[in-house]
Design a protein around this motif. Structure first.
Motif, PDB file in Angstrom:
ATOM      1  N   SER A 112       1.310  10.355  -1.040  1.00 34.53           N
ATOM      2  CA  SER A 112       0.451  10.617   0.119  1.00 34.53           C
ATOM      3  C   SER A 112       1.112  10.186   1.421  1.00 34.53           C
ATOM      4  O   SER A 112       1.047  10.893   2.438  1.00 34.53           O
ATOM      5  N   ASP A 168       0.833  -1.208   0.000  1.00 38.22           N
ATOM      6  CA  ASP A 168       0.000   0.000   0.000  1.00 38.22           C
ATOM      7  C   ASP A 168       0.866   1.255   0.000  1.00 38.22           C
ATOM      8  O   ASP A 168       0.494   2.283  -0.576  1.00 38.22           O
ATOM      9  N   LEU A 180      -4.054   4.509   3.928  1.00 39.25           N
ATOM     10  CA  LEU A 180      -3.033   5.561   4.030  1.00 39.25           C
ATOM     11  C   LEU A 180      -2.606   5.739   5.480  1.00 39.25           C
ATOM     12  O   LEU A 180      -1.409   5.872   5.769  1.00 39.25           O
ATOM     13  N   SER A 208     -10.922  12.171   1.530  1.00 39.59           N
ATOM     14  CA  SER A 208     -10.652  10.972   2.335  1.00 39.59           C
ATOM     15  C   SER A 208      -9.209  10.968   2.828  1.00 39.59           C
ATOM     16  O   SER A 208      -8.938  10.641   3.991  1.00 39.59           O
ATOM     17  N   ASP A 209      -8.276  11.373   1.966  1.00 37.70           N
ATOM     18  CA  ASP A 209      -6.865  11.458   2.347  1.00 37.70           C
ATOM     19  C   ASP A 209      -6.632  12.608   3.329  1.00 37.70           C
ATOM     20  O   ASP A 209      -5.814  12.496   4.248  1.00 37.70           O
ATOM     21  N   THR A 238       0.716   4.410  -3.037  1.00 34.15           N
ATOM     22  CA  THR A 238       0.492   5.857  -2.858  1.00 34.15           C
ATOM     23  C   THR A 238       1.690   6.488  -2.140  1.00 34.15           C
ATOM     24  O   THR A 238       1.536   7.036  -1.039  1.00 34.15           O
ATOM     25  N   ASN A 250      -9.132   7.606   4.586  1.00 34.96           N
ATOM     26  CA  ASN A 250      -8.358   6.581   3.890  1.00 34.96           C
ATOM     27  C   ASN A 250      -7.570   5.764   4.912  1.00 34.96           C
ATOM     28  O   ASN A 250      -6.452   6.126   5.290  1.00 34.96           O
ATOM     29  N   THR A 251      -8.163   4.659   5.355  1.00 33.56           N
ATOM     30  CA  THR A 251      -7.549   3.842   6.402  1.00 33.56           C
ATOM     31  C   THR A 251      -6.230   3.223   5.940  1.00 33.56           C
ATOM     32  O   THR A 251      -5.278   3.123   6.719  1.00 33.56           O
ATOM     33  N   SER A 280      -7.263  13.962  -1.884  1.00 33.92           N
ATOM     34  CA  SER A 280      -8.713  13.770  -1.793  1.00 33.92           C
ATOM     35  C   SER A 280      -9.190  14.046  -0.371  1.00 33.92           C
ATOM     36  O   SER A 280      -8.394  14.040   0.581  1.00 33.92           O
TER      37      SER A 280
END
Length: 315
Positions: free
Chosen positions: A69, A62, A127, A252-253, A66, A124-125, A250
């Protein structure tokens, strides 16, 4: 086993309540908890071992998915929280031992509680988990380096000793937990739901130890420390959100970055304070109060954001 899982889930959901309750009990009856103080390093090691057990190769994949981020989150987490801590210490002209304690909190990596709060906030879990993992793995170098840079004017800080301590109580237990998860995945999966209970017991024990050896200091300086800690946390949450927004992540982020920046591994800060500043154990008090407070502010923020998302969906 199911009963234990229910107890673990309940303990995780009411974590802040247990920290507050046992902090009060240890303040009223300090003699019953001072014996825990010499063992806080072991307790943190157990908590970090549990974190290692929750990690899988997917978590590291993960990070690669990203990288931008994750990098923004980790850099923001260390820079924002450490500089806010330093600024508050100077602005409020904090006594040396309290200033060092606040800076230790600011220089610590993200806490695992942020992952749960991000999930509840519909952020965003993935992240959040990735950023917590990376910031924790970097802690042996960044935490002592930043503490030396920012706190050395108040008290002497040994980079080497702190580096070794964090290796022992953070990095090695995490790696061991991760390796055991790889080798015995099926067995670990069956017991993974009990880990929140272990974490809660460990952090509550650390909190009671710190309060019990600082009863008088908490009585005289507790209000000042509480005010500084609230500002530290709220400014971290706010600036984390602003930074994520500036980088056009975003929504969420943005929520994940805000929560990750604002919520610290206060257990590590407590352990380091008691280990390296034992002559002035009040240095560990800011981390305990931070542990209590961010587990109040975090759920409140998560509830707000969750309801905000629901309103947007229904519009």
């Amino acid at each position: 086993m199911k009963m234990l899982e229910r107890i673990s889930a309940f303990a995780g959901n009411t974590f802040a309540l247990w920290v507050i309750l046992f902090a009060i009990i240890s303040f009223l009856f300090p003699g019953a908890f001072t014996w825990i103080s010499p063992h806080v390093g072991i307790l943190l090691g157990i908590i970090m071992f549990g974190m290692g057990l929750t990690l899988t190769p997917k978590d590291f994949k993960d990070v690669l998915k990203t990288p931008k981020s994750v990098l923004i989150t980790v850099i923001a987490q260390y820079i924002i929280m450490s500089l806010i801590a330093y600024g508050l210490a100077v602005a409020f002209q904090l006594p040396p031992e309290i200033a060092v304690g606040v800076i230790l909190v600011g220089c610590s990596p993200g806490g695992t509680a942020s992952n749960v709060i991000t999930y509840l906030a519909k952020g965003n879990t993935a992240l959040s988990v990735s950023a917590t993992t990376v910031s924790t793995l970097l802690a042996p170098v960044l935490t002592p380096a930043l503490t030396l840079l920012l706190a050395n004017q108040w008290m002497p800080v040994s980079f080497k000793d702190m580096f070794i301590e964090i290796l022992q109580v953070v990095l090695i237990p995490i790696i061991l937990g991760f390796v055991i998860r790889l080798l015995f995945n099926k067995q670990v999966e069956k017991s993974i739901s009990v880990l929140p209970l272990v974490s809660v017991v460990g952090i509550v024990a650390v909190a009671t130890a710190v309060v019990s050896v600082n009863k008088d200091a908490v009585a005289t300086s507790g209000l000042l420390i509480f005010g500084v800690v609230i500002l530290h946390n709220l400014l971290g949450l706010l600036l984390g959100f602003v930074i994520a927004r500036l980088f056009k992540l975003s929504f969420s982020d943005q929520k994940a970055v805000s929560i990750e920046v604002g919520m610290q591994n206060s257990g590590l800060a407590s352990t380091l304070a008691l280990t390296f500043f034992s002559a002035t154990p009040i240095a560990a008090v800011p981390s305990v109060i931070f542990s209590i407070w961010h587990n109040i502010s975090g759920p409140v923020l998560a509830t707000f954001w969750s309801k905000y998302d629901e309103k947007k969906e229904n519009m």
